[in-house]
Enzyme design. Structure first.
Site, PDB file in Angstrom:
ATOM      1  N   ASP A 312       8.910 143.093 -12.557  1.00 20.65           N
ATOM      2  CA  ASP A 312       8.254 143.498 -11.292  1.00 20.65           C
ATOM      3  C   ASP A 312       8.288 144.837 -10.943  1.00 20.65           C
ATOM      4  O   ASP A 312       8.279 145.293  -9.887  1.00 20.65           O
ATOM      5  CB  ASP A 312       8.924 142.617 -10.295  1.00 20.65           C
ATOM      6  CG  ASP A 312       7.903 141.252  -9.844  1.00 20.65           C
ATOM      7  OD1 ASP A 312       6.872 141.357 -10.081  1.00 20.65           O
ATOM      8  OD2 ASP A 312       8.561 140.431  -9.227  1.00 20.65           O
ATOM      9  N   LYS A 315       5.876 146.013  -8.513  1.00 21.84           N
ATOM     10  CA  LYS A 315       5.922 145.760  -7.151  1.00 21.84           C
ATOM     11  C   LYS A 315       6.320 146.634  -6.095  1.00 21.84           C
ATOM     12  O   LYS A 315       6.174 146.711  -4.864  1.00 21.84           O
ATOM     13  CB  LYS A 315       6.839 144.610  -7.032  1.00 21.84           C
ATOM     14  CG  LYS A 315       6.846 143.526  -5.578  1.00 21.84           C
ATOM     15  CD  LYS A 315       6.930 142.012  -5.844  1.00 21.84           C
ATOM     16  CE  LYS A 315       5.962 141.449  -6.582  1.00 21.84           C
ATOM     17  NZ  LYS A 315       6.247 139.824  -6.464  1.00 21.84           N
ATOM     18  N   HIS A 365       1.852 137.035 -14.681  1.00 20.62           N
ATOM     19  CA  HIS A 365       0.768 136.431 -13.820  1.00 20.62           C
ATOM     20  C   HIS A 365      -0.384 136.019 -14.465  1.00 20.62           C
ATOM     21  O   HIS A 365      -1.492 135.463 -13.933  1.00 20.62           O
ATOM     22  CB  HIS A 365       0.514 137.545 -12.467  1.00 20.62           C
ATOM     23  CG  HIS A 365       1.484 137.472 -11.417  1.00 20.62           C
ATOM     24  ND1 HIS A 365       1.966 136.245 -10.842  1.00 20.62           N
ATOM     25  CD2 HIS A 365       2.120 138.295 -10.993  1.00 20.62           C
ATOM     26  CE1 HIS A 365       3.031 136.753  -9.913  1.00 20.62           C
ATOM     27  NE2 HIS A 365       2.976 137.911 -10.150  1.00 20.62           N
ATOM     28  N   ASP A 393       9.006 133.033 -13.724  1.00 17.73           N
ATOM     29  CA  ASP A 393       8.900 133.975 -12.374  1.00 17.73           C
ATOM     30  C   ASP A 393       8.437 132.792 -11.297  1.00 17.73           C
ATOM     31  O   ASP A 393       8.724 132.972 -10.107  1.00 17.73           O
ATOM     32  CB  ASP A 393       7.555 134.997 -12.623  1.00 17.73           C
ATOM     33  CG  ASP A 393       7.156 135.561 -11.354  1.00 17.73           C
ATOM     34  OD1 ASP A 393       8.036 136.360 -10.983  1.00 17.73           O
ATOM     35  OD2 ASP A 393       6.274 135.325 -10.922  1.00 17.73           O
TER      36      ASP A 393
END
Length: 445
Positions: A312, A315, A365, A393
Site C-alpha cells: 500500500d 496509499k 486490487h 488485503d
C-alpha cells in the site's frame, strides 16, 4: 546493494506524502552533501547526513490526520506550502491560513475552521511538528540508524534563534546534522521555484532566524557550484550522491536489514489513518499463512511478506479527506483511490532488490476476471503472490473497522470470499483461508 540506494528509492514515497515533487529528498541530500564539504564535515558525519536526509520525512504520514483535522481538505498542499512561507511572521501565518484552511469549502465551514485554528494557537502548530518528528526518529531507529542520526531527524525543524519545533532548541543546541538538513530541505524547495538564486536567496533571508549564519555563508559559496545545480536535474542523481560520499563508504544490504526497511515503511504507510493501523503488517501475516498452506518455500514466503508490507505504498498519495470519508466516494475520489496501486508500482520499481516485487505488490486490487485495478489484469497474468495478496488485503479490510462500518464477523468475511471465488479471488487462495485465520484478523484489528 547499498542502504543509500534503497532509501533513495523509497524516499519518493515520502515526497508524495509531503506534497513535494518526486525526488525532493534526493535533491535535498545532494545540497546537504555540498554544504558538508564546504564546512569540512568529517567522513562519518557526511555518511550519516546522507541517510538522515533521505529519511528526514519518515514521520510524514503520522501527522497527516492531524493536518487534515486542523485545516480541512487534502493535506498534501498544506504540508508543502508551510515551507514556502516564513510561518513565524504573523502576516505570513494569516495568508497561509486564509489560503489553505478548508480550501474550496463553504464560507461557513471556512469560518469555523479558521476559528478553531486561531483557538489552537502556537500549541496546535507545535503538536503537528511533534507528532511528525517523534515518529520520524522512531522509523529511523527501526531501520537500524544510529541514535544520533535518529535525533538529527527529530530536531531538523528547530531554528537557530529558538523559534522552531518541536523542542524550541536554539543555536548549537541543535545537532549539526539537523541544522544542515533544515537548511538543505528549504533550499531545495526554493530551488524548485527560483533556481539557484531562489535557493541562496531564502538562505540569506532566513539567516540568524531559521538558519545558522555559518551555514548560510557556506550556502552562499555554492552559488557558482555548477556541478551541484546540474546534478539536481540528473536522472541518475542517486549514483551522483554515491559518488560524492567519502571513500565510497556505504552499508551493504542483507536480508535482515531489507526486512527492517520493509517493516519500517509499513509503519509509515499505516500511520496515515487510525483505520489502517497495522493493516500492512496484518496483510503480510495473513498472506504468509495462506502461502504456507499453498506449500511455498521459505524464500518465497520471505518475498511474500515483503510484498505484503509495502503493497500500500501508493496509499500515501491518497488524502485523509478520502481515507476518513464516512460515506460513498464520488467519481473523482474513487479515481484517486483506484490510482494508488500505480504509485506503489512506480516507487518500488525504482528500488533495486524491491523492484522485483513491484508488479505483485501493485496487483493487490486486480481480479481473476480482469475487472480489477489499476491494470485490469486477468487471473492468468497474476502471479501466486499477487493472488494471495488480493485475498489477504480484502480479508483484513472486511474484518477491520472502517469509517463507514464496523468490522465483519469471520463467518461473514469467509462467506464473501467464498462467494467471489473464481471471479474476484483465486479459488486455491480462498480455500487456504479459514474462520480461525480471519478471527485472528478481527482480533488484531
Amino acid at each position: 546493494m547499498s542502504l543509500t540506494t534503497i532509501l533513495a528509492g523509497m524516499s519518493h514515497a515520502l515526497d508524495l506524502t509531503e506534497g513535494h515533487p518526486r525526488g525532493h529528498a534526493e535533491r535535498a541530500c545532494r545540497i546537504g552533501q555540498a554544504l558538508a564539504r564546504v564546512i569540512g564535515l568529517d567522513v562519518q558525519s557526511q555518511y550519516d547526513l546522507v541517510h538522515a536526509t533521505l529519511l528526514k520525512d519518515a514521520g510524514c504520514s503520522s501527522n497527516a490526520l492531524k493536518v487534515y483535522q486542523t485545516f480541512g481538505g487534502p493535506e498534501h498542499g498544506v504540508k508543502r506550502a508551510v515551507w514556502e512561507r516564513d510561518w513565524r511572521k504573523f502576516g505570513e501565518q494569516l495568508r497561509y491560513a486564509l489560503q489553505w484552511t478548508e480550501k474550496g469549502g463553504s464560507p461557513v465551514r471556512r469560518f469555523r475552521k479558521l476559528a478553531s485554528l486561531a483557538a489552537a494557537g502556537p500549541h496546535g502548530a507545535r503538536e503537528i511538528f511533534q507528532i511528525r518528528c517523534a515518529r520520524g526518529a522512531e522509523i529511523a531507529r527501526r531501520i537500524g540508524c544510529e541514535p544520533h542520526v535518529a535525533q538529527a531527524i527529530h530536531d531538523m525543524d528547530e531554528h537557530w534563534d529558538g523559534g522552531g519545533h518541536p523542542r524550541g532548541l536554539r543555536g548549537e543546541e541543535i545537532p549539526l546534522l539537523a541544522r544542515i538538513m533544515g537548511l538543505s530541505q528549504v533550499m531545495e524547495i526554493f530551488w524548485g521555484m527560483g533556481g539557484p538564486a531562489g535557493a541562496i536567496g531564502v538562505a540569506r533571508t532566513r539567516a540568524t532566524t531559521w538558519f545558522s549564519p555559518d551555514l548560510v555563508r557556506a550556502a552562499e559559496s555554492l552559488a557558482t557550484d555548477t556541478s551541484l545545480w546540474e546534478d539536481l536535474f540528473a536522472p541518475d542523481l542517486v549514483s551522483r550522491i554515491l559518488a560524492q560520499m567519502p571513500d565510497a563508504r556505504d552499508v551493504p544490504i542483507d536480508d535482515a536489514r531489507l526486512d527492517q526497511v520493509a517493516s519500517a515503511f509499513a509503519l509509515i504507510i499505516d500511520g496515515k489513518s487510525p483505520y489502517t493501523f497495522d493493516h500492512s503488517t496484518r496483510v503480510a501475516d495473513y498472506a504468509v499463512s495462506i502461502g504456507t498452506k499453498l506449500s511455498m518455500d521459505a524464500e518465497q514466503l520471505r518475498r511474500l511478506r515483503r510484498a505484503g508490507l509495502v503493497h500500500d505504498l501508493g496509499k500515501l498519495t491518497v488524502p485523509n479527506s478520502i481515507l476518513e470519508h464516512p460515506g460513498k466516494l464520488d467519481d473523482e475520489q474513487w479515481r484517486i483511490v483506484r490510482d494508488h496501486p500505480s504509485f506503489t508500482y512506480d516507487v518500488l520499481a525504482r528500488v533495486p532488490v524491491l523492484e522485483e516485487l513491484a508488479l505483485d505488490a501493485a496487483s493487490h486490487h486486480e481480479r481473476m476476471d480482469g475487472r480489477g485495478y489499476h491494470r485490469g489484469l486477468p487471473g492468468g497474468q497474476l502471479s501466486v503472490t499477487a493472488r494471495i495478496l488480493a485475498v489477504a488485503d480484502v480479508m483484513d479490510a472486511l474484518a477491520a473497522d472502517r469509517p463507514y462500518r464496523g468490522g465483519m464477523s469471520p463467518d461473514k468475511v469467509l462467506g464473501i470470499l467464498t462467494a467471489d471465488s473464481g471471479t474476484h479471488f483465486c479459488p486455491s487462495c480462498v480455500d487456504a483461508c479459514s474462520t480461525d485465520l480471519i478471527a485472528s484478523a478481527s482480533a488484531a484489528a
